[in-house]
Design an enzyme around this catalytic site. Sequence first.
Site, PDB file in Angstrom:
ATOM      1  N   GLU A  16     -27.630  26.733   8.895  1.00 60.60           N
ATOM      2  CA  GLU A  16     -27.743  27.501  10.134  1.00 60.60           C
ATOM      3  C   GLU A  16     -28.652  28.713   9.986  1.00 60.60           C
ATOM      4  O   GLU A  16     -29.382  29.056  10.911  1.00 60.60           O
ATOM      5  CB  GLU A  16     -26.356  27.951  10.613  1.00 60.60           C
ATOM      6  CG  GLU A  16     -25.477  26.829  11.153  1.00 60.60           C
ATOM      7  CD  GLU A  16     -24.878  25.968  10.054  1.00 60.60           C
ATOM      8  OE1 GLU A  16     -24.939  26.386   8.884  1.00 60.60           O
ATOM      9  OE2 GLU A  16     -24.346  24.896  10.385  1.00 60.60           O
ATOM     10  N   HIS A  65     -13.401  23.720  15.357  1.00 61.49           N
ATOM     11  CA  HIS A  65     -14.142  23.033  16.412  1.00 61.49           C
ATOM     12  C   HIS A  65     -13.739  23.563  17.776  1.00 61.49           C
ATOM     13  O   HIS A  65     -13.906  22.884  18.780  1.00 61.49           O
ATOM     14  CB  HIS A  65     -13.899  21.510  16.343  1.00 61.49           C
ATOM     15  CG  HIS A  65     -14.373  20.888  15.063  1.00 61.49           C
ATOM     16  ND1 HIS A  65     -13.632  20.913  13.911  1.00 61.49           N
ATOM     17  CD2 HIS A  65     -15.533  20.259  14.758  1.00 61.49           C
ATOM     18  CE1 HIS A  65     -14.301  20.315  12.945  1.00 61.49           C
ATOM     19  NE2 HIS A  65     -15.460  19.913  13.420  1.00 61.49           N
TER      20      HIS A  65
END
Lengths: 371, 471
Positions: A92, A162
């Site tokens: 990322e 999540h």
Amino acid sequence: MASLLGRFCRKLVVPGSAHGSRMTSTTACGSETVKSLNLYSAINQALHIALETDPRSYVFGEDVGFGGVFRCTTGLAERFGKNRVFNTPLCEQGIVGFGIGLAAMGNRAVVEIQFADYIYPAFDQIVNEAAKFRYRSGNQFNCGGLTIRAPYGAVGHGGHYHSQSPEAFFCHVPGIKVVIPRSPREAKGLLLSSIRDPNPVVFFEPKWLYRQAVEEVPEHDYMIPLSQAEVIREGSDITLVGWGAQLTVMEQACLDAEKEGISCELIDLKTLLPWDKETVEASVKKTGRLLISHEAPITGGFGAEISATILERCFLKLEAPVSRVCGLDTPFPLVFEPFYMPTKNKASSSSSLSSPSKNTHFLIHGFSRLL
Amino acid sequence: MAIWFSRSRNIVFSLRHNLNLSGILIKRDYSPRPAFTNSQLSSKSVCLDSFTSLRHESTAVEKQLDLVQQSDEEDPQELNFPGGKVGYTSEMKFIPESSSLRVPCYRVLDEDGRIISNSDYIPVSEKLAVRMYEHMATLQVMDHIFYEAQRQGRISFFITAVGEEAINIASAAALSPDDVVLPQYREPGVLLWRGFTLQEFANQCFGNKADRGKGRQMPVHYGSNRHNHFTVSSPIATQLPQAAGVGYSLKMEKKNACAVTFIGDGGTSEGDFHAGLNFAAVLEAPVVFICRNNGWAISTHISEQFRSDGIVVKGQAYGIRSIRVDGNDALAVYSAVRSAREMAVKEQRPVLIEAMTYRVGHHSTSDDSTKYRAADEIQYWKMSRNPVNRFRKWVEDNGWWSEEDESKIRSNARKQILQAIQAAEKWDKPPLTELFSDVYDVKPKNLEEQELGLKELVEKRPQDYPPGFQI
């Protein structure tokens, strides 16, 4: 729940609906075509338009090549080529750093972080680099072409990693914008605005709505302005403020409250940074009560910023303390999700919503007759 | 989906060609085999079948072995894995943690400034050599005077590049002005070479109204879009993945230019180093990564930074061509950077250069390096391994430089720098409105309000605020 959401979203968007919602977003004119789309398709459409209208725009991130884990990038690589739409290594900080470099050279970089839960390795690049790029250079350089998209929020079974709603971390960073759409139609317009905005934008997409929310979305290229909140339901007794998927929950709480004779004004903030204080202020000055709701944990959540600001601006007009109905101060749990979430029942039973009229004595304890 | 099929067709053809398995394919029947549970095998087209079978073949090692042994034409010493063919061995052998020999250091000039015989190097003309030397000398004078200015309290902070003048100037000389530079913070010589004036350096250090950065950052955080030099930021290594993005942009626009980015030995421990190199390699971006291995990251010696043979060996781990160079040898640095730059642009690939050197100065004006390293170690490098003196000897031996030139350049530089500092010190700071501008492209409402509030406050109580700021 799915059909409920589906119905709700279609209700949200119909112009001049029974709620008397004031539509400040651009509406489809009679001649423009609309299509029934879910959230990921609307976002996909926005990305197609963005890449089509600017040859110097790029879409990249993990797994975007084949269409992405949520299908938001379907068809882009085939249409625009692997030089403009490509997979990146699993990193990322690299994705955002690379995006900053591209944007600094005048390109539009629309990067995808696979889940907002994984955005943290990129936090340094976002806070220390992207947000300060223009300011620290004396406006000699900027990375305004950077847009970071990430799915956020509860999905029913996501657990710790999540389901997160990390918007509050980013709202504390001068120099970036934070945008969260509530529905497919909003998402397309807001995403196009975010991509074209000359500032780096973090765009959180409510993953719960990717498939569940279906709405008539205009097929043409349109933009919904940033930093403009929208009153999506007019009322006179209490103002409710939220964003993203939470608005569907709050809409239900409003409907329930209405049965008890409480008239609710519901506001979609849309842009959290910089946020539209004027619209919320005007509403609270009218209603005298404010309830803020978000999935993220209550402590230090963005609701606190809204509460503090409104208190400063509307203190003498407030008839009750500002109420926040939010996630609990725990990591996002798996089996306990239904208890963690700020459901419509929590909203309805909060002290603000349970004192029906402006004249009744304010009740400190909430009660759950609306359960 | 169609694209996936055509890709699979290509893969089948290339696999057939590479593995010479055509014989095997024809022999096989397509009924489901016990090893595969894929129901696709029985129902789809021949093409998909072959691809699926081959793909499963490549991940089912035992089966592959059987097949391979059946074919006479196949080399039995190789295995197919997702990353490609790889030989196998039955000897269990670990790759040693380091080679017995360290990667040698490319150098052209010996310590006495003489070209080592049979050196590979790119010749440097008199004009270029003199220009390089003048800049190295100017950089030395600049570092000295600004450092003293900080000691005198005239600027708040300073970082010198003492000992690294060859890296600074020779690398800059080897680049084209269109190459985009993303510095760390110890490479002001690159900006000096490109034409950033001594006055501009001083303005940034004083944060006055002429500072292009508008007084927002600490001294030495220079940036100049006119010179294709990104603004310095304090966080370490953040520029590396950005450089990959910059290089990619240049590639897409088919520019005859690359990204060039600098990092120290310490910075290579950051995650952004890994990110930057990996992205540049995978996305095939023209980037030259220059690591100044000067032995120290503030007080942390390289023995506490990594256990590898420096940084050059890390290049191959990313699939990046790399070289170790004597960073105190201006000619070697020039040749290496020039070659790396050509490779990067022509072959659209990243290149890694590890320039070995020594940080003669303290980390910054906030540091006293005698606290963690021997004074005579510093002295040794300053006197006997001085890159400026070394290059000067070579330039002088060629008859291109004299004592007179030396005293002239140093006194001129000194005069100009002092003048620049005196002027920069006198000028006003940027107007107060620059505190609020450029956070976004357009000032948002909250900042407009805050600016108004602050203006009122400053007008009411000016004694609480420093002078020199126009409201």
